[in-house]
Design an enzyme around this catalytic site. Sequence first.
Site, PDB file in Angstrom:
ATOM      1  N   LYS A 282      20.044 -41.611 -24.488  1.00 60.65           N
ATOM      2  CA  LYS A 282      21.254 -42.121 -25.135  1.00 60.65           C
ATOM      3  C   LYS A 282      20.870 -43.097 -26.241  1.00 60.65           C
ATOM      4  O   LYS A 282      19.962 -43.904 -26.086  1.00 60.65           O
ATOM      5  CB  LYS A 282      22.152 -42.823 -24.114  1.00 60.65           C
ATOM      6  N   GLU A 368      36.438 -41.249  -8.466  1.00 58.97           N
ATOM      7  CA  GLU A 368      37.603 -42.088  -8.194  1.00 58.97           C
ATOM      8  C   GLU A 368      38.187 -41.841  -6.804  1.00 58.97           C
ATOM      9  O   GLU A 368      38.648 -42.778  -6.135  1.00 58.97           O
ATOM     10  CB  GLU A 368      38.674 -41.862  -9.253  1.00 58.97           C
ATOM     11  N   ARG A 396      43.519 -39.352 -10.829  1.00 57.68           N
ATOM     12  CA  ARG A 396      42.666 -38.381 -10.149  1.00 57.68           C
ATOM     13  C   ARG A 396      42.570 -38.659  -8.653  1.00 57.68           C
ATOM     14  O   ARG A 396      42.077 -37.827  -7.896  1.00 57.68           O
ATOM     15  CB  ARG A 396      41.273 -38.404 -10.775  1.00 57.68           C
TER      16      ARG A 396
END
Length: 639
Positions: A282, A368, A396
């Site tokens: 990244k 979640e 979610r």
Amino acid sequence: MGDLLSTINSPADLRSLDMTALQQLASEIRQEIIETVAKNGGHLAPNLGVVELTLALHRVFQTPRDKIVWDVGHQSYVHKLVTGRRPVFHTLRQFGGISGFPRPQESEHDAFGTGHSSTSISAALGLALARDLKGDNYSVVAVIGDGAMTGGMAFEALNHAGHHKTSLIVVLNDNEMSIAPNVGGLAKYLSRLRTDPMYSKGKEELEQLLKRIPAIGPRVVKAVERVKDSLKYLVVPGMFFEELGFIYLGPIDGHNIQAMINVFQQAKTTRGPVLVHVLTRKGRGYPPAEENADKFHGVGPFEVKTGQVIKKPGQPPSYTEVFGRTLVELGRRDKRIVAITAAMPSGTGLDHFAAAFPERFYDVGIAEQHAVTLGAGLAAGGLRPVVAIYSTFLQRAYDQVLHDVCLQNLPVTFALDRAGLVGEDGATHHGVFDFAYLRSIPNLVLMAPGDENELRRMLKTALEYPGPAVLRYPRSAGTGCPLDEEILPLPVGKARVLREGDDVTLLAAGTMVSLAGEAASLLEQQGIHATVINARFVKPLDEECITRYALRTRRVVTIEEHVLQGGFGSAVLELLGDRGLRNVQVIRLGIPDEFIEHGSRAVLLARCGLTVEVLVNTVLKALGAHRAKTKVKIGVQWP
């Protein structure tokens, strides 16, 4: 803009470039992304990490016929640049410009709209099965990374894809740590063996030959299989994926374009599901992002030379910052308090709690559902868990909130960050549905602070409440109000009257409280006296207060940064209807029944009619008075 990038108008333009030109193009793309995100904000580090990966994908696969599904989609900037959106890339995340996420409405090269994580493999499998049923012949690729593989939905899809055996390519963009060690030449050699049809044919012929050996042949085959499997588990990376039914290729250097082109060509010609494990970094190519990938994952405008984020001078701390520091303060006094995040410690402000109490902090990854039920278990074990999740992502885990927390009336506190319109991230990230999807659940208390001091008090209230409680607050900076030294809880279900008047009642929730106060001051100048009520609690409502002032003024305007359907205004209508107050005029201001596009929060609020001018004009129209000097069209008009 570089000279080479300006010539790329479609993926077809990549196929005539040699490796030297592709590497130059990669450098130019990085510079274009850095300069654009520095002005507009956005997801920098993830996109800098997938430049070569994206070029290799588009070199091998021919979109839009072949389908590429980007998980989450925040790493699709390179994809946008090479699929015809280069001329408008400067409008990235701006109102009326291109989205920061894939959108089929925006381009035929975007096979599936994404914005939340762990969905790509399910969607790609659906596209692949549709292809098979229709008798078509094209490749389907899911690109998943940035922790999305930690989401349970990804594993459900892997399991199903391995069962179906349809041709599907999953690219695992591993940009944090390697799932399996890179064993160099051996891994590459075994990858070639597994995809070489001559290997499969030779293996079958050898097994048939061994089985013909009298008496001992079958036993030899079984012994060889056992030894082979043992060796593979010992030295071959990716056996987990192979056990699920995937052919595993990798790990591959995700910044070596030629290596990825080679492996993607192998994957393209391989029948059945294939997983390509790609190692990337990244922030590649921009030192500040490489050194601090978390900070530059999603970032506001910044100085390119220094990497310093541009902040408005004298801006108050954000609601997120106030929440995080308040939780630490309360955590020092109560050792039962624990904190849970779903891969967003800094985004939710829980990094402060994690630093102060590492043994009481849990980052569960992008999961979640697990985060909520883990909180339920901790509460059942006698602790006071705080589950901090963005409003849009708690959607979610709706079943877990209802079934695992509220049905058992467990004392779990939900801190919903990014509630309301979040701005440039757009429709997938606006937190404008939480009132509606939460207030119908029994046992739940639902709060919305009007300022950051009230946020502190609501957090204290939630942690002392004997059941589940939710506080939802915006992404924005606070109001700058003074913070009480002693944090006192609020009386549950009690509103606060900020101003009294006999002409109209302005009933506001959360971020709209200050707007209602400004509107009341302007109305006062025109001889109209408004009552302003900070609702504080969306559930339970302060029924006595709301009823009293509704009867007094006979006109009520509700204001909320939330969809109108099922929201705060709907709750007020239900209350007045149940009380039989049918001669009270109720006007609701909120977000209309449509998905709101990306753009600055100020622009979006104006488009939704959530401004002082619209509120003033609404009251004047209701009273039959002259309109305000500033004429504003009420309602939403999209360009």
